[in-house]
Design a protein around this motif. Structure first.
Motif, PDB file in Angstrom:
ATOM      1  N   ASP A   4      21.873  -1.645  29.319  1.00  0.00           N
ATOM      2  CA  ASP A   4      22.432  -0.449  28.691  1.00  0.00           C
ATOM      3  C   ASP A   4      23.365  -0.803  27.538  1.00  0.00           C
ATOM      4  N   SER A   5      24.329  -1.694  27.783  1.00  0.00           N
ATOM      5  CA  SER A   5      25.271  -2.084  26.735  1.00  0.00           C
ATOM      6  C   SER A   5      25.950  -3.378  27.118  1.00  0.00           C
ATOM      7  N   ILE A   6      26.488  -4.061  26.124  1.00  0.00           N
ATOM      8  CA  ILE A   6      27.271  -5.280  26.333  1.00  0.00           C
ATOM      9  C   ILE A   6      28.532  -5.166  25.496  1.00  0.00           C
ATOM     10  N   ALA A   7      29.678  -5.453  26.114  1.00  0.00           N
ATOM     11  CA  ALA A   7      30.955  -5.466  25.406  1.00  0.00           C
ATOM     12  C   ALA A   7      31.196  -6.854  24.835  1.00  0.00           C
ATOM     13  N   LEU A   8      31.476  -6.939  23.545  1.00  0.00           N
ATOM     14  CA  LEU A   8      31.699  -8.213  22.868  1.00  0.00           C
ATOM     15  C   LEU A   8      33.165  -8.337  22.473  1.00  0.00           C
ATOM     16  N   ILE A  42      34.722 -22.798  28.653  1.00  0.00           N
ATOM     17  CA  ILE A  42      36.116 -22.587  29.039  1.00  0.00           C
ATOM     18  C   ILE A  42      36.219 -22.850  30.540  1.00  0.00           C
ATOM     19  N   PRO A  43      36.566 -24.085  30.958  1.00  0.00           N
ATOM     20  CA  PRO A  43      36.581 -24.407  32.394  1.00  0.00           C
ATOM     21  C   PRO A  43      37.549 -23.556  33.201  1.00  0.00           C
ATOM     22  N   GLU A  44      38.622 -23.060  32.567  1.00  0.00           N
ATOM     23  CA  GLU A  44      39.614 -22.278  33.300  1.00  0.00           C
ATOM     24  C   GLU A  44      39.127 -20.886  33.683  1.00  0.00           C
ATOM     25  N   ASP A  45      38.049 -20.427  33.073  1.00  0.00           N
ATOM     26  CA  ASP A  45      37.562 -19.074  33.330  1.00  0.00           C
ATOM     27  C   ASP A  45      36.962 -19.008  34.733  1.00  0.00           C
ATOM     28  N   SER A  46      37.503 -18.157  35.585  1.00  0.00           N
ATOM     29  CA  SER A  46      37.034 -18.050  36.968  1.00  0.00           C
ATOM     30  C   SER A  46      35.744 -17.244  37.098  1.00  0.00           C
ATOM     31  N   ILE A  47      35.403 -16.462  36.082  1.00  0.00           N
ATOM     32  CA  ILE A  47      34.193 -15.627  36.144  1.00  0.00           C
ATOM     33  C   ILE A  47      32.965 -16.429  35.720  1.00  0.00           C
ATOM     34  N   ASP A  48      33.020 -17.029  34.549  1.00  0.00           N
ATOM     35  CA  ASP A  48      31.920 -17.819  34.018  1.00  0.00           C
ATOM     36  C   ASP A  48      32.503 -18.729  32.938  1.00  0.00           C
ATOM     37  N   SER A  49      32.321 -20.021  33.087  1.00  0.00           N
ATOM     38  CA  SER A  49      32.936 -20.974  32.153  1.00  0.00           C
ATOM     39  C   SER A  49      32.225 -21.023  30.797  1.00  0.00           C
ATOM     40  N   VAL A  50      31.021 -20.476  30.712  1.00  0.00           N
ATOM     41  CA  VAL A  50      30.255 -20.538  29.464  1.00  0.00           C
ATOM     42  C   VAL A  50      30.353 -19.189  28.738  1.00  0.00           C
ATOM     43  N   TRP A  51      30.800 -19.242  27.496  1.00  0.00           N
ATOM     44  CA  TRP A  51      30.871 -18.063  26.634  1.00  0.00           C
ATOM     45  C   TRP A  51      29.885 -18.236  25.484  1.00  0.00           C
ATOM     46  N   VAL A  52      29.260 -17.124  25.083  1.00  0.00           N
ATOM     47  CA  VAL A  52      28.286 -17.148  23.999  1.00  0.00           C
ATOM     48  C   VAL A  52      28.686 -16.131  22.939  1.00  0.00           C
ATOM     49  N   GLN A  58      26.338  -8.484  10.299  1.00  0.00           N
ATOM     50  CA  GLN A  58      27.565  -9.103   9.780  1.00  0.00           C
ATOM     51  C   GLN A  58      28.831  -8.435  10.316  1.00  0.00           C
ATOM     52  N   GLU A  59      28.765  -7.160  10.650  1.00  0.00           N
ATOM     53  CA  GLU A  59      29.933  -6.432  11.119  1.00  0.00           C
ATOM     54  C   GLU A  59      30.092  -6.444  12.627  1.00  0.00           C
ATOM     55  N   THR A  60      28.989  -6.562  13.364  1.00  0.00           N
ATOM     56  CA  THR A  60      29.036  -6.473  14.826  1.00  0.00           C
ATOM     57  C   THR A  60      28.680  -7.814  15.432  1.00  0.00           C
ATOM     58  N   MET A  61      29.673  -8.514  15.925  1.00  0.00           N
ATOM     59  CA  MET A  61      29.484  -9.801  16.592  1.00  0.00           C
ATOM     60  C   MET A  61      30.668 -10.044  17.505  1.00  0.00           C
ATOM     61  N   GLY A  62      30.489 -10.944  18.474  1.00  0.00           N
ATOM     62  CA  GLY A  62      31.574 -11.222  19.396  1.00  0.00           C
ATOM     63  C   GLY A  62      31.128 -12.108  20.533  1.00  0.00           C
ATOM     64  N   TRP A  63      32.054 -12.314  21.495  1.00  0.00           N
ATOM     65  CA  TRP A  63      31.842 -13.251  22.597  1.00  0.00           C
ATOM     66  C   TRP A  63      31.597 -12.505  23.903  1.00  0.00           C
ATOM     67  N   VAL A  64      30.738 -13.103  24.760  1.00  0.00           N
ATOM     68  CA  VAL A  64      30.419 -12.510  26.052  1.00  0.00           C
ATOM     69  C   VAL A  64      30.099 -13.642  27.024  1.00  0.00           C
ATOM     70  N   HIS A  65      30.361 -13.409  28.312  1.00  0.00           N
ATOM     71  CA  HIS A  65      29.984 -14.398  29.328  1.00  0.00           C
ATOM     72  C   HIS A  65      28.476 -14.619  29.321  1.00  0.00           C
TER      73      HIS A  65
END
Length: 274
Positions: A4-8, A42-52, A58-65
């Protein structure tokens, strides 16, 4: 995207307590095409250490587990699209084909007509038997990857290739079995066309597909319970012995050249071969 959607997150995650950060958020929705721009661990992340880091434009980009991303996206290539479609809807294919084959079988039995089927009332060729054996072997390999090395299958899903020789052994064997199934399917269809009248040929193909669907489901589940491997050995020995004893062609029709298990009337042209 298939979810449905992803928050970045706009800002790159840092090596610190992630819960203490407040970041701006962009959203991408179903149907958006995304590209991977960067990967961070990010090893300290308790949810998921890998971020993508992904981008829609060009205007819509960001990081997500990574775990959230993988659950809501599908690679933009035909191989992965087919894998995704078959994985989510194969049960409906099973039920539909088996149901149609059962109805046709009952109708022909009620009319006392012959219903040709692999292993039961087969035609004089080994290709359908080999096709079923190859499919069952492929199902075992697939289930083994899912159980023992799921990361290998995930990598193939997002980086598919039809070349079996540039892949790890188990994955290469699976891709090679797909190619072998394609060749055996073509050979089987050609033999069915040669040996059976059009209506019987269509019904035989329908029953063959139904048998293959049942076998795929059974061996996939049996492999997860670790009993699929001995069952596959038993099934292979039984199928090959049954073909060799009952369906191996020994004669050719003197008129059309159709393969025949025994002397008598040709099933294709009706010529009496004595």
């Amino acid at each position: 995207m298939t979810g449905d959607s992803i928050a970045l997150q706009d800002q790159k995650p840092m090596h610190m307590d992630q819960t203490a950060l407040v970041m701006d958020t962009d959203y991408v929705t179903r149907g958006d095409q995304l590209v991977v721009a960067q990967i961070a661990v990010i090893p300290e992340d308790s949810i998921d250490s890998v971020w993508v880091k992904v981008a829609r434009d060009q205007e819509t980009m960001g990081w997500v587990h990574e775990s959230e991303l993988l659950s809501k996206v599908e690679p933009d290539d035909p191989i992965s699209s087919f894998i995704n479609l078959f994985s989510h809807r194969h049960l409906w294919y099973f039920v539909g084909l088996i149901g149609v084959a059962l109805v046709v079988f009952l109708v022909r039995r009620g009319r006392r007509q012959r219903f040709r089927m692999v292993h039961v009332d087969d035609i004089a060729t080994c290709y359908p038997t080999l096709l079923c054996l190859t499919l069952c072997g492929s199902a075992l390999i697939y289930a083994s990857m899912q159980r023992h090395v799921p990361e290998t299958w995930v990598h193939f899903y997002f980086h598919p290739t039809l070349n079996p020789f540039g892949l790890p052994l188990l994955l290469g064997a699976f891709v090679l079995s797909i190619w072998l199934m394609l060749l055996l399917l073509i050979a089987s269809l050609d033999e069915i066309r040669r040996q059976l009248p059009p209506v019987d040929a269509i019904l035989y193909v329908l029953s063959l597909l139904a048998v293959m669907m049942v076998e795929y489901l059974l061996f996939s589940l049996a492999a997860l319970a670790l009993i699929g491997y001995p069952i596959y050995v038993i099934y292979t020995v039984w199928a090959l012995r049954r073909y060799w004893k009952y369906y191996r062609p020994r004669y050719l029709c003197r008129k059309c050249g159709c393969k025949m298990r025994s002397l008598g009337r040709c099933p294709r042209c009706g010529t009496d071969n004595c």
